[in-house]
Design a protein around this motif. Structure first.
Motif, PDB file in Angstrom:
ATOM      1  N   PHE A 109      27.933  27.350  55.773  1.00  0.00           N
ATOM      2  CA  PHE A 109      28.665  27.472  54.861  1.00  0.00           C
ATOM      3  C   PHE A 109      27.634  27.888  52.803  1.00  0.00           C
ATOM      4  O   PHE A 109      27.320  27.320  53.236  1.00  0.00           O
ATOM      5  CB  PHE A 109      29.305  26.104  54.251  1.00  0.00           C
ATOM      6  N   SER A 110      28.851  27.976  52.195  1.00  0.00           N
ATOM      7  CA  SER A 110      27.863  28.593  50.654  1.00  0.00           C
ATOM      8  C   SER A 110      28.855  27.965  49.585  1.00  0.00           C
ATOM      9  O   SER A 110      30.019  27.359  49.557  1.00  0.00           O
ATOM     10  CB  SER A 110      27.907  30.059  50.861  1.00  0.00           C
ATOM     11  N   SER A 111      28.129  27.487  49.034  1.00  0.00           N
ATOM     12  CA  SER A 111      27.932  26.450  47.809  1.00  0.00           C
ATOM     13  C   SER A 111      29.169  27.890  46.746  1.00  0.00           C
ATOM     14  O   SER A 111      29.693  27.384  45.598  1.00  0.00           O
ATOM     15  CB  SER A 111      27.720  25.859  47.127  1.00  0.00           C
ATOM     16  N   ALA A 112      29.119  28.836  46.704  1.00  0.00           N
ATOM     17  CA  ALA A 112      29.424  30.179  46.096  1.00  0.00           C
ATOM     18  C   ALA A 112      29.472  31.348  46.954  1.00  0.00           C
ATOM     19  O   ALA A 112      28.537  31.937  47.497  1.00  0.00           O
ATOM     20  CB  ALA A 112      28.378  30.507  45.224  1.00  0.00           C
ATOM     21  N   ARG A 113      30.672  31.676  47.681  1.00  0.00           N
ATOM     22  CA  ARG A 113      30.959  32.722  48.395  1.00  0.00           C
ATOM     23  C   ARG A 113      30.901  33.751  48.401  1.00  0.00           C
ATOM     24  O   ARG A 113      30.761  34.189  46.698  1.00  0.00           O
ATOM     25  CB  ARG A 113      32.687  32.612  48.357  1.00  0.00           C
ATOM     26  N   SER A 114      30.741  34.696  49.203  1.00  0.00           N
ATOM     27  CA  SER A 114      29.951  36.736  48.557  1.00  0.00           C
ATOM     28  C   SER A 114      30.245  37.444  47.579  1.00  0.00           C
ATOM     29  O   SER A 114      29.878  37.552  46.604  1.00  0.00           O
ATOM     30  CB  SER A 114      29.391  37.259  49.414  1.00  0.00           C
ATOM     31  N   LEU A 115      31.953  37.235  48.091  1.00  0.00           N
ATOM     32  CA  LEU A 115      33.415  37.793  47.333  1.00  0.00           C
ATOM     33  C   LEU A 115      33.368  37.035  45.352  1.00  0.00           C
ATOM     34  O   LEU A 115      33.599  37.998  44.897  1.00  0.00           O
ATOM     35  CB  LEU A 115      34.753  38.002  47.825  1.00  0.00           C
ATOM     36  N   GLY A 116      32.604  35.745  45.879  1.00  0.00           N
ATOM     37  CA  GLY A 116      33.327  35.049  44.413  1.00  0.00           C
ATOM     38  C   GLY A 116      32.132  35.292  43.771  1.00  0.00           C
ATOM     39  O   GLY A 116      32.347  35.681  42.845  1.00  0.00           O
ATOM     40  N   ILE A 117      30.917  35.286  44.070  1.00  0.00           N
ATOM     41  CA  ILE A 117      30.038  35.717  43.656  1.00  0.00           C
ATOM     42  C   ILE A 117      30.280  37.729  42.506  1.00  0.00           C
ATOM     43  O   ILE A 117      30.289  37.857  41.668  1.00  0.00           O
ATOM     44  CB  ILE A 117      28.421  35.952  43.778  1.00  0.00           C
ATOM     45  N   ILE A 118      30.908  38.125  43.522  1.00  0.00           N
ATOM     46  CA  ILE A 118      30.887  39.746  42.896  1.00  0.00           C
ATOM     47  C   ILE A 118      31.487  39.552  41.626  1.00  0.00           C
ATOM     48  O   ILE A 118      31.582  40.298  40.576  1.00  0.00           O
ATOM     49  CB  ILE A 118      31.157  40.548  44.138  1.00  0.00           C
ATOM     50  N   ARG A 119      32.765  38.930  42.069  1.00  0.00           N
ATOM     51  CA  ARG A 119      33.978  39.229  40.803  1.00  0.00           C
ATOM     52  C   ARG A 119      33.146  38.608  40.269  1.00  0.00           C
ATOM     53  O   ARG A 119      33.980  38.686  38.891  1.00  0.00           O
ATOM     54  CB  ARG A 119      35.531  37.771  41.624  1.00  0.00           C
ATOM     55  N   ALA A 120      33.137  37.170  40.174  1.00  0.00           N
ATOM     56  CA  ALA A 120      32.854  36.384  38.760  1.00  0.00           C
ATOM     57  C   ALA A 120      31.841  37.072  37.868  1.00  0.00           C
ATOM     58  O   ALA A 120      32.078  36.965  36.798  1.00  0.00           O
ATOM     59  CB  ALA A 120      31.459  35.159  39.109  1.00  0.00           C
ATOM     60  N   GLN A 121      31.045  37.969  38.563  1.00  0.00           N
ATOM     61  CA  GLN A 121      30.405  38.939  37.818  1.00  0.00           C
ATOM     62  C   GLN A 121      30.522  40.083  37.075  1.00  0.00           C
ATOM     63  O   GLN A 121      30.511  40.638  36.100  1.00  0.00           O
ATOM     64  CB  GLN A 121      28.326  39.318  38.933  1.00  0.00           C
ATOM     65  N   ASN A 122      31.541  40.458  37.086  1.00  0.00           N
ATOM     66  CA  ASN A 122      32.678  41.272  36.561  1.00  0.00           C
ATOM     67  C   ASN A 122      34.194  40.517  35.698  1.00  0.00           C
ATOM     68  O   ASN A 122      34.977  40.565  36.375  1.00  0.00           O
ATOM     69  CB  ASN A 122      33.084  42.433  38.089  1.00  0.00           C
ATOM     70  N   LYS A 123      33.742  40.899  34.686  1.00  0.00           N
ATOM     71  CA  LYS A 123      34.997  39.765  33.771  1.00  0.00           C
ATOM     72  C   LYS A 123      36.313  40.146  34.212  1.00  0.00           C
ATOM     73  O   LYS A 123      37.260  39.355  34.004  1.00  0.00           O
ATOM     74  CB  LYS A 123      34.175  40.410  32.737  1.00  0.00           C
ATOM     75  N   VAL A 124      35.827  41.544  34.255  1.00  0.00           N
ATOM     76  CA  VAL A 124      37.669  43.074  34.456  1.00  0.00           C
ATOM     77  C   VAL A 124      38.007  42.242  34.919  1.00  0.00           C
ATOM     78  O   VAL A 124      39.229  41.936  35.585  1.00  0.00           O
ATOM     79  CB  VAL A 124      37.178  43.833  34.660  1.00  0.00           C
ATOM     80  N   ARG A 125      37.439  42.168  36.444  1.00  0.00           N
ATOM     81  CA  ARG A 125      38.150  41.794  37.629  1.00  0.00           C
ATOM     82  C   ARG A 125      38.650  39.984  37.667  1.00  0.00           C
ATOM     83  O   ARG A 125      39.440  40.250  38.217  1.00  0.00           O
ATOM     84  CB  ARG A 125      36.742  42.344  38.856  1.00  0.00           C
ATOM     85  N   THR A 126      37.497  39.263  37.119  1.00  0.00           N
ATOM     86  CA  THR A 126      38.374  37.944  36.721  1.00  0.00           C
ATOM     87  C   THR A 126      39.352  37.460  36.516  1.00  0.00           C
ATOM     88  O   THR A 126      40.190  37.082  36.868  1.00  0.00           O
ATOM     89  CB  THR A 126      36.701  36.825  36.173  1.00  0.00           C
ATOM     90  N   LEU A 127      39.290  38.235  35.164  1.00  0.00           N
ATOM     91  CA  LEU A 127      40.315  38.489  34.269  1.00  0.00           C
ATOM     92  C   LEU A 127      42.018  39.458  34.590  1.00  0.00           C
ATOM     93  O   LEU A 127      43.543  38.896  34.742  1.00  0.00           O
ATOM     94  CB  LEU A 127      39.590  38.808  32.665  1.00  0.00           C
ATOM     95  N   GLN A 128      41.319  39.544  35.561  1.00  0.00           N
ATOM     96  CA  GLN A 128      42.571  40.883  36.796  1.00  0.00           C
ATOM     97  C   GLN A 128      43.137  39.496  37.544  1.00  0.00           C
ATOM     98  O   GLN A 128      44.124  39.131  37.484  1.00  0.00           O
ATOM     99  CB  GLN A 128      42.757  41.659  36.886  1.00  0.00           C
ATOM    100  N   ILE A 129      42.867  38.767  38.231  1.00  0.00           N
ATOM    101  CA  ILE A 129      43.180  37.847  39.218  1.00  0.00           C
ATOM    102  C   ILE A 129      43.979  36.904  38.776  1.00  0.00           C
ATOM    103  O   ILE A 129      45.279  35.939  38.732  1.00  0.00           O
ATOM    104  CB  ILE A 129      41.717  37.252  39.870  1.00  0.00           C
ATOM    105  N   MET A 130      42.842  35.700  37.303  1.00  0.00           N
ATOM    106  CA  MET A 130      43.725  35.010  36.944  1.00  0.00           C
ATOM    107  C   MET A 130      44.559  35.582  36.368  1.00  0.00           C
ATOM    108  O   MET A 130      46.199  34.674  36.163  1.00  0.00           O
ATOM    109  CB  MET A 130      41.840  34.585  35.189  1.00  0.00           C
ATOM    110  N   ASN A 131      44.849  36.538  35.469  1.00  0.00           N
ATOM    111  CA  ASN A 131      46.222  37.238  34.781  1.00  0.00           C
ATOM    112  C   ASN A 131      47.486  36.893  36.276  1.00  0.00           C
ATOM    113  O   ASN A 131      48.756  36.903  36.230  1.00  0.00           O
ATOM    114  CB  ASN A 131      46.134  38.357  34.407  1.00  0.00           C
ATOM    115  N   ARG A 132      47.034  38.003  37.502  1.00  0.00           N
ATOM    116  CA  ARG A 132      47.737  38.047  37.871  1.00  0.00           C
ATOM    117  C   ARG A 132      48.272  36.841  38.288  1.00  0.00           C
ATOM    118  O   ARG A 132      49.520  35.927  39.470  1.00  0.00           O
ATOM    119  CB  ARG A 132      47.483  38.624  40.209  1.00  0.00           C
ATOM    120  N   LYS A 133      47.617  35.227  38.941  1.00  0.00           N
ATOM    121  CA  LYS A 133      48.252  34.466  39.630  1.00  0.00           C
ATOM    122  C   LYS A 133      48.440  33.127  38.536  1.00  0.00           C
ATOM    123  O   LYS A 133      48.504  31.663  38.428  1.00  0.00           O
ATOM    124  CB  LYS A 133      46.442  33.631  39.695  1.00  0.00           C
ATOM    125  N   GLY A 134      48.580  34.089  37.088  1.00  0.00           N
ATOM    126  CA  GLY A 134      49.053  32.657  36.286  1.00  0.00           C
ATOM    127  C   GLY A 134      48.123  31.957  35.484  1.00  0.00           C
ATOM    128  O   GLY A 134      48.915  31.117  34.549  1.00  0.00           O
TER     129      GLY A 134
END
Length: 300
Positions: A87-112
């Protein structure tokens, strides 16, 4: 539990705090420099080699403290542990997504999840149009992978905005543009999330001559009470990125709270000092609970 803290610096405040609190609670804890880990893949088997030893089977839980400069290799190390059911306190995909501001905001926007109006482009020929799409100046210009307030600029006029954007495009640097939320008054809120709960939150205030609120840039902080909407936003944002532990940054605007960033490796020094909450202990307690649940499922 046997806990690995993946960190390049054992004397970094946040790493040391997590180490001390975990040891205090009776756990075996090792600080592993993920940049000195080698991943070996052979014949369907996997190894993480650290100073000549395969350590992939040792930890029950890992706590990644992966900085922006080490995202790719650090996330790859985390992924190997994950595939070995650690178990990881930060998933590998989450680390990659969070380091990319655009990807983070794309996900947030899609999720409302509400965010400031944001625009990103690589076209240097329509800079004026890009600025107008955000309602004109002033406008915030951010490097897509900046941290701790670095690479964040406020362009107060169309002329200055065009000059800054044009310079970045010519340097082949990836940026995004955001509307300037004047009523935020150089303040934002850092929320620490653990699973489906908020540990604590602080309001950060920038210097009088700096619109950025980051404490690393000289700002100050104070404990703040969140609304239910803000709590839910922070928890959902961390969950959408796959981050059991996260720092979520919000600002308050006329149209309600807006998400501006999610951090997979939130610093603890400022928030522990300003809120007087033992965040490191709360994180370890959360991980104990997760490990207990995971072990009970394994025994079944």
């Amino acid at each position: 539990m046997n806990i690995f803290i993946l960190s390049v610096g054992e004397h970094v405040y946040s790493t040391k705090r997590l180490y001390d609190e975990a040891v205090k609670r009776g756990h075996d804890v090792s600080i592993i420099n993920h940049m000195k880990c080698s991943i070996k893949l052979s014949g369907g088997k996997r190894e993480i080699v650290y100073y000549g030893e395969n350590i992939i089977d040792e930890p029950d839980i890992i706590i990644p403290r992966i900085g922006a400069s080490a995202t790719r290799h650090g996330a790859a190390v985390v992924k190997e542990f994950e595939m070995n059911d650690v178990f990881s306190s930060a998933r590998s995909l989450g680390i990659i997504r969070a380091q990319n501001k655009v990807r983070t905001l794309q996900i947030m926007n899609r999720k409302g999840i509400p965010i400031p109006d944001t625009l990103f482009s690589v076209n240097p020929e329509n800079i004026k149009e890009q600025i107008e799409l955000l309602g004109g100046a002033p406008v915030i210009i951010k490097l897509q992978e900046g941290t701790q307030g670095m690479g964040v600029m406020l362009a107060e006029s169309k002329k200055s905005a065009k000059s800054i954007i044009d310079t970045f495009y010519r340097m082949n640097m990836h940026i995004l543009l955001q509307e300037f939320i004047k009523e935020s008054n150089s303040e934002d809120i850092r929320v620490i999330v653990a699973g489906d709960k908020v540990i604590t939150a602080m309001k950060r205030k920038g210097l009088d001559d700096d619109f950025r609120s980051n404490i690393h840039r000289g700002g100050s902080g104070s404990k703040v009470e969140l609304t239910n909407k803000e709590k839910n936003m922070a928890i959902k944002a961390a969950n959408y990125l796959g981050l059991p532990i996260a720092g979520v940054d919000l600002i308050r605007s006329k149209r309600g709270p807006l998400l501006i960033e999610v951090n997979s490796t939130p610093g603890l020094q400022g928030i522990e000092a300003y809120t007087k909450v033992n965040v490191a202990e709360r994180i370890i307690k959360y991980l104990e609970k997760k490990c207990s649940i995971q072990n009970s499922r394994t025994r079944r």
